[in-house]
Design an enzyme around this catalytic site. Structure first.
Site, PDB file in Angstrom:
ATOM      1  NE  ARG A  42      32.281  18.469  48.178  1.00  0.00           N
ATOM      2  CZ  ARG A  42      31.528  19.464  47.818  1.00  0.00           C
ATOM      3  NH1 ARG A  42      30.779  19.789  46.480  1.00  0.00           N
ATOM      4  NH2 ARG A  42      31.388  20.617  48.473  1.00  0.00           N
ATOM      5  NE  ARG A  87      29.069  18.896  49.845  1.00  0.00           N
ATOM      6  CZ  ARG A  87      28.599  20.165  50.067  1.00  0.00           C
ATOM      7  NH1 ARG A  87      27.635  20.513  49.104  1.00  0.00           N
ATOM      8  NH2 ARG A  87      28.755  20.953  51.002  1.00  0.00           N
ATOM      9  CG  HIS A 109      25.816  16.651  41.607  1.00  0.00           C
ATOM     10  ND1 HIS A 109      25.258  17.497  41.744  1.00  0.00           N
ATOM     11  CD2 HIS A 109      25.084  15.485  41.275  1.00  0.00           C
ATOM     12  CE1 HIS A 109      24.082  17.166  42.185  1.00  0.00           C
ATOM     13  NE2 HIS A 109      23.737  16.116  41.761  1.00  0.00           N
ATOM     14  CB  ILE A 110      31.129  20.627  39.363  1.00  0.00           C
ATOM     15  CG1 ILE A 110      30.105  21.389  38.428  1.00  0.00           C
ATOM     16  CG2 ILE A 110      32.460  21.289  39.220  1.00  0.00           C
ATOM     17  CD1 ILE A 110      30.050  23.093  38.780  1.00  0.00           C
ATOM     18  CB  SER A 111      32.396  18.410  43.566  1.00  0.00           C
ATOM     19  OG  SER A 111      30.942  18.231  44.115  1.00  0.00           O
ATOM     20  CG  HIS A 137      22.545  17.033  48.578  1.00  0.00           C
ATOM     21  ND1 HIS A 137      22.974  15.955  47.718  1.00  0.00           N
ATOM     22  CD2 HIS A 137      23.195  18.110  48.268  1.00  0.00           C
ATOM     23  CE1 HIS A 137      24.052  16.241  47.140  1.00  0.00           C
ATOM     24  NE2 HIS A 137      24.217  17.425  47.239  1.00  0.00           N
ATOM     25  CG  ASN A 150      24.850  21.319  39.595  1.00  0.00           C
ATOM     26  OD1 ASN A 150      24.336  20.710  40.629  1.00  0.00           O
ATOM     27  ND2 ASN A 150      25.984  21.577  39.224  1.00  0.00           N
ATOM     28  CE1 TYR A 166      30.905  22.242  43.898  1.00  0.00           C
ATOM     29  CE2 TYR A 166      31.326  24.002  45.199  1.00  0.00           C
ATOM     30  CZ  TYR A 166      30.656  22.777  45.094  1.00  0.00           C
ATOM     31  OH  TYR A 166      29.974  22.220  45.950  1.00  0.00           O
ATOM     32  N   PRO A 180      21.031  26.688  43.204  1.00  0.00           N
ATOM     33  CG  PRO A 180      19.897  26.425  45.340  1.00  0.00           C
ATOM     34  CD  PRO A 180      20.036  25.841  43.888  1.00  0.00           C
ATOM     35  CG  ASN A 181      24.975  28.894  47.010  1.00  0.00           C
ATOM     36  OD1 ASN A 181      24.715  29.998  47.238  1.00  0.00           O
ATOM     37  ND2 ASN A 181      24.357  27.937  47.379  1.00  0.00           N
ATOM     38  CB  ALA A 198      22.615  22.760  48.766  1.00  0.00           C
ATOM     39  CG  ASP A 219       7.376  14.743  44.081  1.00  0.00           C
ATOM     40  OD1 ASP A 219       7.863  13.743  43.899  1.00  0.00           O
ATOM     41  OD2 ASP A 219       6.680  15.191  44.816  1.00  0.00           O
ATOM     42  NE  ARG A 253      29.083  26.931  45.918  1.00  0.00           N
ATOM     43  CZ  ARG A 253      28.388  26.186  45.751  1.00  0.00           C
ATOM     44  NH1 ARG A 253      27.990  25.933  44.538  1.00  0.00           N
ATOM     45  NH2 ARG A 253      27.831  25.345  46.525  1.00  0.00           N
ATOM     46  CD  GLU A 292      21.534  13.843  40.273  1.00  0.00           C
ATOM     47  OE1 GLU A 292      21.026  12.794  39.949  1.00  0.00           O
ATOM     48  OE2 GLU A 292      21.639  14.195  41.305  1.00  0.00           O
TER      49      GLU A 292
HETATM   50  C1  DQA Z   1      27.035  20.604  43.531  1.00  0.00           C
HETATM   51  C2  DQA Z   1      27.305  19.607  44.774  1.00  0.00           C
HETATM   52  C3  DQA Z   1      26.270  19.934  45.819  1.00  0.00           C
HETATM   53  O1  DQA Z   1      26.743  19.221  46.972  1.00  0.00           O
HETATM   54  C4  DQA Z   1      26.478  21.351  46.339  1.00  0.00           C
HETATM   55  O2  DQA Z   1      25.713  21.801  47.299  1.00  0.00           O
HETATM   56  C5  DQA Z   1      26.455  22.323  44.885  1.00  0.00           C
HETATM   57  C6  DQA Z   1      27.255  21.761  43.698  1.00  0.00           C
HETATM   58  C7  DQA Z   1      28.142  20.161  42.605  1.00  0.00           C
HETATM   59  O3  DQA Z   1      27.969  20.589  41.390  1.00  0.00           O
HETATM   60  O4  DQA Z   1      29.185  19.329  42.596  1.00  0.00           O
HETATM   61  O5  DQA Z   1      26.112  23.473  45.109  1.00  0.00           O
HETATM   62  O6  DQA Z   1      26.080  20.031  42.882  1.00  0.00           O
END
Ligand code: DQA
Length: 160
Positions: free
Chosen positions: A111, A115, A104-106, A84, A78, A27, A14-15, A81, A91, A22, A102
């Site tokens: 944070r 998270r 995560h950009i950030s 979390h 990735n 990011y 998502p997102n 959200a 599963d 964004r 896995e």
């Molecule tokens: C994220 C970190 C997540 O907490 C956040 O909800 C994202 C992006 C990251 O790539 O840093 O959507 O996965």
């Protein structure tokens, strides 16, 4: 040469379709297309291929993970959200028995506290956080090396 071409599925949750616009302070300014291209370039450098998918819907992500059983040799994910919150994605990843990286950009650990916990990390082989979008390149590079070396070990020994 190996007979197979390792195939890597790159999943974004998502997102992440909004990458580039964004929260650029968190990011960066690279778009999802940029991410897909850098993952593809990293895979090609190892003779691997990538397929990329993004969805804002948990069920679609789960369906893509299930489909990877027959269409991919490894997964870079990735989950945004859903990382979390989603036991269902955890599963699904546990159920398909493929190597998982896995990303995560950030740096999620620097944070908000919500998270800090990932349901995915326990079923991932590798976790990359806080490297910006370069984390996808690192993830694909790492996975491609592993898949190539596993494929080489499966090759029948050549006669000397
Ligand atoms: C994220 C970190 C997540 O907490 C956040 O909800 C994202 C992006 C990251 O790539 O840093 O959507 O996965």
């Amino acid at each position: 040469m190996t007979a197979c071409t390792p195939r890597i599925l790159v999943i974004n949750g998502p997102n992440l379709n909004l990458l580039g616009s964004r929260e650029p302070d968190v990011y960066g300014t690279a778009t999802l297309d940029d991410v897909v291209n850098l993952a593809s370039d990293a895979a090609h450098a190892h003779g691997c291929t990538t397929t990329a998918m993004q969805s804002n819907h948990e069920g679609e992500l789960i369906d893509a993970i299930h489909a990877a059983r027959t269409s991919a040799d490894g997964i870079v994910i990735n989950a945004g959200a859903l990382t979390h919150t989603s036991i269902a994605i955890r599963d699904a990843l546990a159920g398909v028995d493929l190597p998982v990286v896995e990303v995560h950009i950030s740096n999620v650990h620097r944070r908000e506290e919500f998270r800090h916990h990932s349901f995915i990390s326990a079923v991932a082989d590798t976790v990359i956080v806080g490297a910006g979008v370069d984390g996808y390149r690192l993830a694909v590079d790492h996975l491609a090396r592993q898949l190539r070396s596993a494929a080489a070990q499966e090759e029948p020994a050549t006669e000397k």
